[in-house]
Motif scaffolding. Structure first.
Motif, PDB file in Angstrom:
ATOM      1  N   SER A 294       2.347   3.155  -4.593  1.00 42.89           N
ATOM      2  CA  SER A 294       2.121   1.974  -5.414  1.00 42.89           C
ATOM      3  C   SER A 294       1.393   0.896  -4.621  1.00 42.89           C
ATOM      4  O   SER A 294       1.224   1.010  -3.401  1.00 42.89           O
ATOM      5  N   THR A 295       0.996  -0.158  -5.327  1.00 44.97           N
ATOM      6  CA  THR A 295       0.356  -1.313  -4.703  1.00 44.97           C
ATOM      7  C   THR A 295       1.374  -2.350  -4.258  1.00 44.97           C
ATOM      8  O   THR A 295       1.002  -3.323  -3.597  1.00 44.97           O
ATOM      9  N   ASP A 296       2.646  -2.179  -4.630  1.00 49.67           N
ATOM     10  CA  ASP A 296       3.629  -3.232  -4.393  1.00 49.67           C
ATOM     11  C   ASP A 296       4.812  -2.752  -3.569  1.00 49.67           C
ATOM     12  O   ASP A 296       5.575  -1.878  -3.994  1.00 49.67           O
ATOM     13  N   ALA A 297       4.977  -3.369  -2.404  1.00 49.19           N
ATOM     14  CA  ALA A 297       6.058  -2.999  -1.499  1.00 49.19           C
ATOM     15  C   ALA A 297       7.430  -3.277  -2.096  1.00 49.19           C
ATOM     16  O   ALA A 297       8.402  -2.592  -1.771  1.00 49.19           O
ATOM     17  N   SER A 298       7.517  -4.275  -2.966  1.00 45.82           N
ATOM     18  CA  SER A 298       8.810  -4.610  -3.567  1.00 45.82           C
ATOM     19  C   SER A 298       9.310  -3.475  -4.461  1.00 45.82           C
ATOM     20  O   SER A 298      10.488  -3.097  -4.404  1.00 45.82           O
ATOM     21  N   CYS A 299       8.424  -2.917  -5.270  1.00 43.25           N
ATOM     22  CA  CYS A 299       8.792  -1.767  -6.101  1.00 43.25           C
ATOM     23  C   CYS A 299       9.203  -0.588  -5.225  1.00 43.25           C
ATOM     24  O   CYS A 299      10.192   0.108  -5.501  1.00 43.25           O
ATOM     25  N   LEU A 300       8.442  -0.370  -4.181  1.00 47.70           N
ATOM     26  CA  LEU A 300       8.701   0.770  -3.304  1.00 47.70           C
ATOM     27  C   LEU A 300      10.026   0.613  -2.568  1.00 47.70           C
ATOM     28  O   LEU A 300      10.768   1.583  -2.392  1.00 47.70           O
ATOM     29  N   LEU A 301      10.337  -0.604  -2.139  1.00 47.43           N
ATOM     30  CA  LEU A 301      11.623  -0.861  -1.488  1.00 47.43           C
ATOM     31  C   LEU A 301      12.781  -0.538  -2.423  1.00 47.43           C
ATOM     32  O   LEU A 301      13.766   0.094  -2.031  1.00 47.43           O
ATOM     33  N   HIS A 302      12.648  -0.966  -3.670  1.00 53.19           N
ATOM     34  CA  HIS A 302      13.696  -0.744  -4.665  1.00 53.19           C
ATOM     35  C   HIS A 302      13.927   0.743  -4.897  1.00 53.19           C
ATOM     36  O   HIS A 302      15.077   1.225  -4.858  1.00 53.19           O
ATOM     37  N   MET A 303      12.849   1.481  -5.089  1.00 52.60           N
ATOM     38  CA  MET A 303      12.985   2.915  -5.330  1.00 52.60           C
ATOM     39  C   MET A 303      13.428   3.661  -4.083  1.00 52.60           C
ATOM     40  O   MET A 303      14.230   4.600  -4.162  1.00 52.60           O
ATOM     41  N   GLN A 304      12.930   3.238  -2.909  1.00 52.18           N
ATOM     42  CA  GLN A 304      13.339   3.902  -1.671  1.00 52.18           C
ATOM     43  C   GLN A 304      14.820   3.691  -1.399  1.00 52.18           C
ATOM     44  O   GLN A 304      15.502   4.572  -0.865  1.00 52.18           O
ATOM     45  N   GLY A 305      15.336   2.528  -1.784  1.00 53.65           N
ATOM     46  CA  GLY A 305      16.763   2.279  -1.639  1.00 53.65           C
ATOM     47  C   GLY A 305      17.590   3.267  -2.443  1.00 53.65           C
ATOM     48  O   GLY A 305      18.609   3.787  -1.961  1.00 53.65           O
ATOM     49  N   TYR A 306      17.148   3.528  -3.666  1.00 50.77           N
ATOM     50  CA  TYR A 306      17.857   4.509  -4.503  1.00 50.77           C
ATOM     51  C   TYR A 306      17.713   5.908  -3.906  1.00 50.77           C
ATOM     52  O   TYR A 306      18.684   6.686  -3.872  1.00 50.77           O
ATOM     53  N   ILE A 307      16.525   6.226  -3.423  1.00 47.00           N
ATOM     54  CA  ILE A 307      16.282   7.540  -2.815  1.00 47.00           C
ATOM     55  C   ILE A 307      17.184   7.759  -1.609  1.00 47.00           C
ATOM     56  O   ILE A 307      17.827   8.812  -1.465  1.00 47.00           O
ATOM     57  N   ASP A 308      17.244   6.760  -0.736  1.00 47.59           N
ATOM     58  CA  ASP A 308      18.034   6.887   0.494  1.00 47.59           C
ATOM     59  C   ASP A 308      19.532   6.995   0.185  1.00 47.59           C
ATOM     60  O   ASP A 308      20.248   7.793   0.803  1.00 47.59           O
ATOM     61  N   LYS A 309      19.994   6.198  -0.755  1.00 50.27           N
ATOM     62  CA  LYS A 309      21.417   6.204  -1.093  1.00 50.27           C
ATOM     63  C   LYS A 309      21.862   7.555  -1.628  1.00 50.27           C
ATOM     64  O   LYS A 309      23.008   7.993  -1.410  1.00 50.27           O
ATOM     65  N   ASN A 310      20.938   8.241  -2.317  1.00 49.50           N
ATOM     66  CA  ASN A 310      21.289   9.512  -2.949  1.00 49.50           C
ATOM     67  C   ASN A 310      20.683  10.724  -2.243  1.00 49.50           C
ATOM     68  O   ASN A 310      20.764  11.842  -2.766  1.00 49.50           O
TER      69      ASN A 310
END
Length: 242
Positions: free
Chosen positions: A206-222
């Protein structure tokens, strides 16, 4: 072309490599990059939370940190969209009105600038794998960016870009939305990530680090088998193999 680089506070604090890669990509495109280390934030967090006086104070600093007659480039559609669209609410009919309008007309998100202004879409990047592109709300709706990132990614050697189901749906970050409505926000991230996994993607770009941080947080948690990556990092990847 000489450009001023705006690195949002989010990228500066959490993703400095993305900032450095933005410089690398711009320089490879033939730009001379200036960076004012006094810059901080565009004021979007305060603005979105309803603290418009605070947002105006931060925005005034932003207007003073950048020359009004220079091209400004940022690796963030969200912050670019804030300046382009919502500074009207803060600075219309103020003493900063004219300067604000000039800066609004000169600020660009990275992929928009590369494709539409410089007309450069190949950087010799290499990234092996399968990816989906996430249209951030700000990129798609505020900056009107859709084909530009895809055009850049189509030239990355080894990268297969596939469609993402409900690709134009929000990932759930939305700034303070993720804090105020965490359960809804998490469910939206879950849907986005599992749509990418269903597409057998290795990466969400994506173009936005904020979106990526949010999704990566879910990825890492699971502990999910997928990774998020900013488009600037993709474009600067694998140059040593060219």
């Amino acid at each position: 072309m000489i450009v001023e680089l705006f690195i949002p506070c989010f990228v500066d604090q959490l993703y400095p490599d993305t900032a450095f890669n933005t410089v690398k990509v711009l320089e490879k495109a033939g730009c001379v990059v200036n960076y004012n280390p006094a810059q901080t934030c565009c004021g979007q967090p305060a603005f979105n939370a309803g603290f418009w006086d605070d947002a105006k104070a931060v925005g005034s600093k932003f207007l003073n940190d950048f020359p009004e007659d220079s091209v400004i480039v940022s690796p963030s559609a969200s912050c670019t969209g804030m300046v382009r669209n919502y500074y009207n609410d803060l600075f219309t009919n103020t003493t900063s009105h004219n300067k604000c309008r000039n800066i609004q007309s000169n600020i660009y998100e990275l992929s928009d600038f590369l494709v539409n202004i410089l007309q450069v879409d190949y950087f010799g990047a290499e990234l092996e794998g399968r990816a989906v592109y996430h249209d951030s709300c700000a990129g798609l709706r505020e900056c009107k960016i859709k084909e530009e990132p895809r055009k850049l990614l189509s030239k990355v050697l080894g990268l297969e870009l596939v469609d993402l189901k409900d690709g134009e749906t929000c990932c759930g970050f939305g700034g303070t939305f993720a804090v105020k409505f965490d359960a809804i926000s998490t469910a939206m991230a879950q849907q986005k990530v599992y749509n990418a996994i269903d597409a057998k993607a290795d990466y969400i770009i994506s173009t936005d680090a904020s979106c990526l941080l949010h999704m990566q947080g879910y990825i890492d948690k699971n502990n999910l088998p997928i990774k998020t990556i900013h488009i600037a990092d993709v474009l600067a990847h694998g140059w040593g193999n060219v």
